[in-house]
Design a protein around this motif. Structure first.
Motif, PDB file in Angstrom:
ATOM      1  N   ASN A   1       0.828  -1.203   0.000  1.00 51.00           N
ATOM      2  CA  ASN A   1       0.000   0.000   0.000  1.00 51.00           C
ATOM      3  C   ASN A   1       0.868   1.262   0.000  1.00 51.00           C
ATOM      4  N   ALA A   2       1.938   1.240   0.764  1.00 48.52           N
ATOM      5  CA  ALA A   2       2.840   2.393   0.807  1.00 48.52           C
ATOM      6  C   ALA A   2       3.528   2.574  -0.542  1.00 48.52           C
ATOM      7  N   ILE A   3       3.903   1.480  -1.179  1.00 53.98           N
ATOM      8  CA  ILE A   3       4.536   1.569  -2.491  1.00 53.98           C
ATOM      9  C   ILE A   3       3.559   2.135  -3.520  1.00 53.98           C
ATOM     10  N   ARG A   4       2.328   1.663  -3.495  1.00 54.62           N
ATOM     11  CA  ARG A   4       1.315   2.175  -4.434  1.00 54.62           C
ATOM     12  C   ARG A   4       1.054   3.662  -4.195  1.00 54.62           C
ATOM     13  N   GLU A   5       1.020   4.066  -2.949  1.00 56.04           N
ATOM     14  CA  GLU A   5       0.813   5.485  -2.622  1.00 56.04           C
ATOM     15  C   GLU A   5       1.963   6.335  -3.150  1.00 56.04           C
ATOM     16  N   GLN A   6       3.193   5.842  -2.980  1.00 56.51           N
ATOM     17  CA  GLN A   6       4.358   6.567  -3.506  1.00 56.51           C
ATOM     18  C   GLN A   6       4.327   6.622  -5.031  1.00 56.51           C
ATOM     19  N   ASP A   7       3.857   5.543  -5.671  1.00 59.58           N
ATOM     20  CA  ASP A   7       3.737   5.547  -7.130  1.00 59.58           C
ATOM     21  C   ASP A   7       2.737   6.608  -7.592  1.00 59.58           C
ATOM     22  N   LYS A   8       1.632   6.747  -6.864  1.00 55.02           N
ATOM     23  CA  LYS A   8       0.652   7.783  -7.198  1.00 55.02           C
ATOM     24  C   LYS A   8       1.271   9.171  -7.078  1.00 55.02           C
ATOM     25  N   LEU A   9       2.030   9.387  -6.008  1.00 51.10           N
ATOM     26  CA  LEU A   9       2.676  10.691  -5.825  1.00 51.10           C
ATOM     27  C   LEU A   9       3.711  10.967  -6.920  1.00 51.10           C
ATOM     28  N   ARG A  10       4.454   9.937  -7.321  1.00 50.67           N
ATOM     29  CA  ARG A  10       5.434  10.101  -8.406  1.00 50.67           C
ATOM     30  C   ARG A  10       4.739  10.465  -9.712  1.00 50.67           C
ATOM     31  N   GLN A  11       3.618   9.809  -9.985  1.00 48.52           N
ATOM     32  CA  GLN A  11       2.864  10.104 -11.205  1.00 48.52           C
ATOM     33  C   GLN A  11       2.321  11.528 -11.179  1.00 48.52           C
ATOM     34  N   GLN A  12       1.818  11.967 -10.032  1.00 49.88           N
ATOM     35  CA  GLN A  12       1.328  13.342  -9.908  1.00 49.88           C
ATOM     36  C   GLN A  12       2.453  14.340 -10.154  1.00 49.88           C
ATOM     37  N   LEU A  13       3.623  14.064  -9.600  1.00 51.31           N
ATOM     38  CA  LEU A  13       4.769  14.935  -9.801  1.00 51.31           C
ATOM     39  C   LEU A  13       5.190  14.957 -11.272  1.00 51.31           C
ATOM     40  N   ASP A  14       5.191  13.805 -11.916  1.00 50.83           N
ATOM     41  CA  ASP A  14       5.527  13.735 -13.339  1.00 50.83           C
ATOM     42  C   ASP A  14       4.546  14.553 -14.180  1.00 50.83           C
ATOM     43  N   ARG A  15       3.249  14.435 -13.871  1.00 54.98           N
ATOM     44  CA  ARG A  15       2.245  15.208 -14.618  1.00 54.98           C
ATOM     45  C   ARG A  15       2.407  16.705 -14.385  1.00 54.98           C
ATOM     46  N   ALA A  16       2.639  17.090 -13.131  1.00 57.33           N
ATOM     47  CA  ALA A  16       2.813  18.510 -12.816  1.00 57.33           C
ATOM     48  C   ALA A  16       4.052  19.067 -13.501  1.00 57.33           C
TER      49      ALA A  16
END
Length: 115
Positions: A5-20
């Motif tokens: 779950n922590a890994i998936r959450e970090q992946d979501k944050l990485r994707q948000q940062l990439d999009r931004a």
């Protein structure tokens, strides 16, 4: 134990940062890397950060001990001591002295030329 779950959450944050980042660059923004930041930082550079190290990097007691030893070795070299004198002063063996010197970019004196 691995927490997916922590890994998936970090992946979501990485994707948000990439999009931004992509949106920012698409809008004409630029990202510049400061000139004073270099790759391959050594432990000796950790103390330059006012918060006691590079963010996210923990300094273990062994790393602190090595930093102190590297400072002592650097001081001995600046005084013109031979490698043998430095080993006697710091109580480390040849292999350890050379490893620490290499990691901290300390140039040790060569043979009898230093005397």
């Amino acid at each position: 134990m691995l927490n997916l779950n922590a890994i998936r959450e970090q992946d979501k944050l990485r994707q948000q940062l990439d999009r931004a980042t992509a949106d920012y660059l698409a809008a004409g923004g630029t990202i510049d890397q400061p000139a004073d930041i270099t790759a391959g930082l050594t432990p000796a550079h950790w103390r330059d950060n006012p918060q006691n190290g590079i963010p996210g990097a923990r300094k273990r007691p062994l790393a602190v001990q090595e930093l102190n030893l590297a400072d002592r070795i650097r001081a001995c070299v600046s005084l013109g001591m031979t490698e043998r004198q430095i080993r006697a002063k710091t109580s480390v063996n040849t292999a350890t002295l050379r490893k620490i010197a290499k990691r901290h970019r300390i140039v040790l004196p060569k043979g009898r030329e230093a005397a």
